[in-house]
Design a protein around this motif. Sequence first.
Motif, PDB file in Angstrom:
ATOM      1  N   HIS A 186       1.113  -1.686  -0.005  1.00  0.00           N
ATOM      2  CA  HIS A 186      -0.226   0.343  -0.187  1.00  0.00           C
ATOM      3  C   HIS A 186       0.545   1.711  -0.733  1.00  0.00           C
ATOM      4  O   HIS A 186       0.367   2.448  -0.789  1.00  0.00           O
ATOM      5  CB  HIS A 186      -1.005   0.090   1.506  1.00  0.00           C
ATOM      6  N   CYS A 189       1.599   1.871  -3.217  1.00  0.00           N
ATOM      7  CA  CYS A 189       0.853   1.009  -4.522  1.00  0.00           C
ATOM      8  C   CYS A 189       0.755   2.828  -5.941  1.00  0.00           C
ATOM      9  O   CYS A 189       0.317   3.650  -5.033  1.00  0.00           O
ATOM     10  CB  CYS A 189      -0.184   0.462  -4.426  1.00  0.00           C
ATOM     11  N   ARG A 192      -2.635   4.546  -4.736  1.00  0.00           N
ATOM     12  CA  ARG A 192      -2.692   4.824  -3.451  1.00  0.00           C
ATOM     13  C   ARG A 192      -3.676   6.023  -3.541  1.00  0.00           C
ATOM     14  O   ARG A 192      -4.811   7.017  -3.172  1.00  0.00           O
ATOM     15  CB  ARG A 192      -1.592   5.472  -3.382  1.00  0.00           C
ATOM     16  N   CYS A 214      -8.857   2.277  -6.885  1.00  0.00           N
ATOM     17  CA  CYS A 214      -8.075   1.737  -5.905  1.00  0.00           C
ATOM     18  C   CYS A 214      -9.278   0.552  -5.398  1.00  0.00           C
ATOM     19  O   CYS A 214     -10.448   0.295  -5.538  1.00  0.00           O
ATOM     20  CB  CYS A 214      -8.301   2.459  -4.519  1.00  0.00           C
ATOM     21  N   LEU A 215      -8.416  -1.012  -5.340  1.00  0.00           N
ATOM     22  CA  LEU A 215      -8.939  -2.578  -5.194  1.00  0.00           C
ATOM     23  C   LEU A 215      -9.576  -2.937  -3.732  1.00  0.00           C
ATOM     24  O   LEU A 215      -9.816  -3.665  -3.480  1.00  0.00           O
ATOM     25  CB  LEU A 215      -8.251  -3.454  -6.246  1.00  0.00           C
ATOM     26  N   CYS A 220      -8.673  -5.798  -1.469  1.00  0.00           N
ATOM     27  CA  CYS A 220      -6.807  -5.652  -2.211  1.00  0.00           C
ATOM     28  C   CYS A 220      -6.209  -5.710  -0.365  1.00  0.00           C
ATOM     29  O   CYS A 220      -6.770  -4.834   0.514  1.00  0.00           O
ATOM     30  CB  CYS A 220      -6.587  -4.576  -2.545  1.00  0.00           C
TER      31      CYS A 220
END
Length: 266
Positions: A186, A189, A192, A214-215, A220
């Motif tokens: 994170h 990423c 983010r 974002c997943l 995630c």
Amino acid sequence: ETKPRTPVLWLHGLECTCCSESFIRSAHPLTKDVVLSMLSLDYDDTLMAAAGHQAEAILDEVKKKYKGQYIVAVEGNPPLNEDGMFCIQGGRPFVEKLKETCADAKAIISWGACASYGCVQAAKPNPTRATPVHKVITGKPIINVPGCPPIAEVMTGVVTYMLTFDRIPELDRQGRPKMFYGQRIHDKCYRRGHFDAGQFAEAWDDEGSRKGYCLYKMGCKGPTTYNACSSMRWNGGVSWPVQSGHGCIGCSEDGFWDKGSFYDRV
Ligand code: SF4
Ligand code: SF4
Ligand code: F3S
């Protein structure tokens, strides 16, 4: 150039061999340079040309000749139930081979989630009692390199560090090299910004998914997973799970297989 190359004995317990598959694809350094110039991969029952008694004889020879000087790299883990009968090699339980080989090792590398934590074969109720290497071997430096599999360049990076500095890398509380497992997925990423802005994909084919949001709401595990995927990426830096459109399943964290990382049965 004058020093003999450090012998490495690569063992395989309960595993799927994808840690080896990952390792052989390292781009920096190239695996061929690691295997042919940096270390001496004297035993690896998956990659070596020898087989059967001839292969086991090499293992014994290296253990005697390089006592206290060789590195043991372990892919997979020993199952302890039924006296180790769920993984037999050369007519003996793997756990015996592991203990004997590690007894005179300089250091041990546990490749992947199988060797470091147990992985899917240790999923509840763990019928074979698949057990991480560090719970079977004591009194030796053990480096956990988790991931299912670990990134190729993380694997060769750990080996390169050990050979260059003749010491093991700095480890965290879980025995992982801090240089590769010091940050969360994170933290680095590229999605983010969407997380911080509250922009989330909520279905695999919705507008948010198409826009690369974002997943997190798709499961995630990046916020709780320590690994280098978002900074080093995979396949020589080409891509990584989140970039391919799927959230991180936390494959480098202990117990990920029992913690809802995979899809529920329907
Ligand atoms: Fe395969 Fe994953 Fe185990 Fe590596 S850690 S051997 S990739 S199951
Ligand atoms: Fe974090 Fe995952 Fe969202 Fe990336 S996709 S910002 S890792 S929650
Ligand atoms: Fe594994 Fe997550 Fe990296 S699933 S490969 S730690 S992005």
